[in-house]
Design an enzyme around this catalytic site. Structure first.
Site, short mmCIF file in Angstrom:
data_model
loop_
_atom_site.label_atom_id
_atom_site.label_comp_id
_atom_site.label_asym_id
_atom_site.label_seq_id
_atom_site.Cartn_x
_atom_site.Cartn_y
_atom_site.Cartn_z
N ASN A 263 56.07 -14.08 77.42
CA ASN A 263 56.56 -15.01 78.44
C ASN A 263 56.98 -14.28 79.71
O ASN A 263 56.68 -14.71 80.82
CB ASN A 263 57.74 -15.82 77.90
CG ASN A 263 57.30 -16.99 77.04
OD1 ASN A 263 56.21 -17.54 77.23
ND2 ASN A 263 58.14 -17.41 76.10
N GLU B 36 59.13 -20.07 68.97
CA GLU B 36 57.92 -19.35 68.53
C GLU B 36 57.87 -19.23 67.01
O GLU B 36 57.15 -18.38 66.46
CB GLU B 36 57.86 -17.96 69.17
CG GLU B 36 58.91 -16.98 68.72
CD GLU B 36 60.20 -17.03 69.53
OE1 GLU B 36 60.94 -16.04 69.53
OE2 GLU B 36 60.47 -18.08 70.17
N ASP C 41 52.69 -20.75 76.23
CA ASP C 41 52.35 -22.03 75.59
C ASP C 41 50.94 -21.99 75.01
O ASP C 41 50.68 -22.52 73.93
CB ASP C 41 52.47 -23.18 76.59
CG ASP C 41 53.92 -23.52 76.92
OD1 ASP C 41 54.81 -23.05 76.19
OD2 ASP C 41 54.16 -24.25 77.89
N HIS D 17 55.31 -18.58 81.21
CA HIS D 17 55.47 -19.56 80.12
C HIS D 17 54.19 -20.35 79.87
O HIS D 17 53.97 -20.81 78.74
CB HIS D 17 56.63 -20.51 80.43
CG HIS D 17 57.97 -19.85 80.32
ND1 HIS D 17 58.61 -19.64 79.11
CD2 HIS D 17 58.79 -19.32 81.27
CE1 HIS D 17 59.77 -19.03 79.32
NE2 HIS D 17 59.90 -18.82 80.62
N ASP E 260 57.13 -15.93 62.51
CA ASP E 260 57.74 -15.70 63.83
C ASP E 260 56.80 -14.80 64.63
O ASP E 260 56.36 -13.75 64.14
CB ASP E 260 59.11 -15.03 63.69
CG ASP E 260 59.85 -15.02 65.01
OD1 ASP E 260 60.47 -16.04 65.33
OD2 ASP E 260 59.79 -13.99 65.71
#
Length: 282
Positions: A157, A192, A166, A162, A149
């Site tokens: 973010n 994630e 990404d 975002h 994680d």
């Protein structure tokens, strides 16, 4: 030679079709023209040199035999043309079939791959894990599950957007995919979170692999994210016979939760997580 030696036998001229048939067997159009011309010219020589002066055969018979040769050559040409058309159609059908197989393979791959990261997706991960757990139970296969994680990913973010988030996901996925071995399986489990299945390894070998991966991820420079270090927390668990998938996930998820709770950017195995749970309960 039979025709030359026995020219008086009716129909012996038909032996001169044999050279034409040879060309037809090989589907060679050029050879067909040569053999057809040879048969027509050769018979003309035999007729005017042998049949007409000695056997007194009528001219009409000569013309009829030559017409038969000519018609046979034309029919042979038609057969060759049709054979080539059939071959072209067969090649086209074969190519179409191959293209369909390639398209099907690409389509199957797209259904199995996560579009952003290039790792396997959630559905494929579970299908593969189910199959491997069956192997564990029947063949005593060694298997370890690790859940990754990304720490503080929401902040990435919120701070950089975002699009940068990404990019971070893709960079970390590339690192995960590049460091696992051929018999291992990596997937984007969701958001994630990533999952890796280790096979054919001892628990200590798998633990060392994820620890090395954790350190390598922490050293990545993310230019789009202001070069801030982005780390991962990892929970890893060794599969015990009879546990089943649900219990394996529960143990691994607890180990991941413990890694987060202990300050993130660390690897925790399920035994350590269970020990901490006992201490907390006490």
């Amino acid at each position: 030679m039979y025709f030359v030696l026995e020219p008086f036998v009716d129909g012996a001229q038909m032996t001169l079709m044999m050279p034409i048939m040879v060309a037809l067997i090989y589907f060679d159009r050029k050879l067909l023209y040569i053999m057809g011309l040879f048969s027509i010219v050769f018979y003309a020589g035999v007729y005017f040199g042998l049949e007409r002066p000695f056997l007194h055969k009528p001219l009409l018979e000569f013309l009829m035999v030559e017409c038969v040769f000519l018609v046979f050559v034309l029919m042979a040409i038609a057969v060759i043309i049709r054979a080539r058309e059939a071959r072209i159609n067969l090649e086209r059908l074969t190519k179409t079939g191959q293209d369909l197989m390639v398209e099907r393979a690409i389509s199957d791959k797209l259904l199995k791959i996560d579009a952003l990261t290039g790792l396997y997706n959630h559905k494929t991960f579970h299908e593969y894990l189910d199959s491997l757990l069956e192997q564990c139970e029947s063949n005593n296969l060694q298997l370890q599950l690790a859940l990754f994680d990304i720490d503080n990913f929401k902040q990435v973010n919120d701070t950089y957007g975002h699009r940068v988030g990404d990019l971070v996901l893709k960079v970390i996925a590339d690192k995960v995919g590049g460091m696992i071995e051929l018999n291992d399986f990596a997937a984007r489990y969701g958001g994630e979170e990533f999952a890796v299945i280790f096979t054919d390894k001892s628990f200590s070998e798998s633990y060392e692999a994820v620890e090395k991966l954790r350190k390598n991820i922490a050293q990545i420079e993310h230019l789009q994210a202001g070069n801030r270090p982005i780390t991962v927390s990892i929970g890893i668990c060794d599969y015990q016979l009879g546990d089943g998938k649900e219990l394996l996930f529960r143990k691994t998820d607890k180990a991941l939760y413990t890694a987060k709770k202990q300050g993130k950017n660390r690897v925790v195995n399920c035994a350590e997580s269970h020990k901490e749970e006992i201490v907390s309960f006490a």
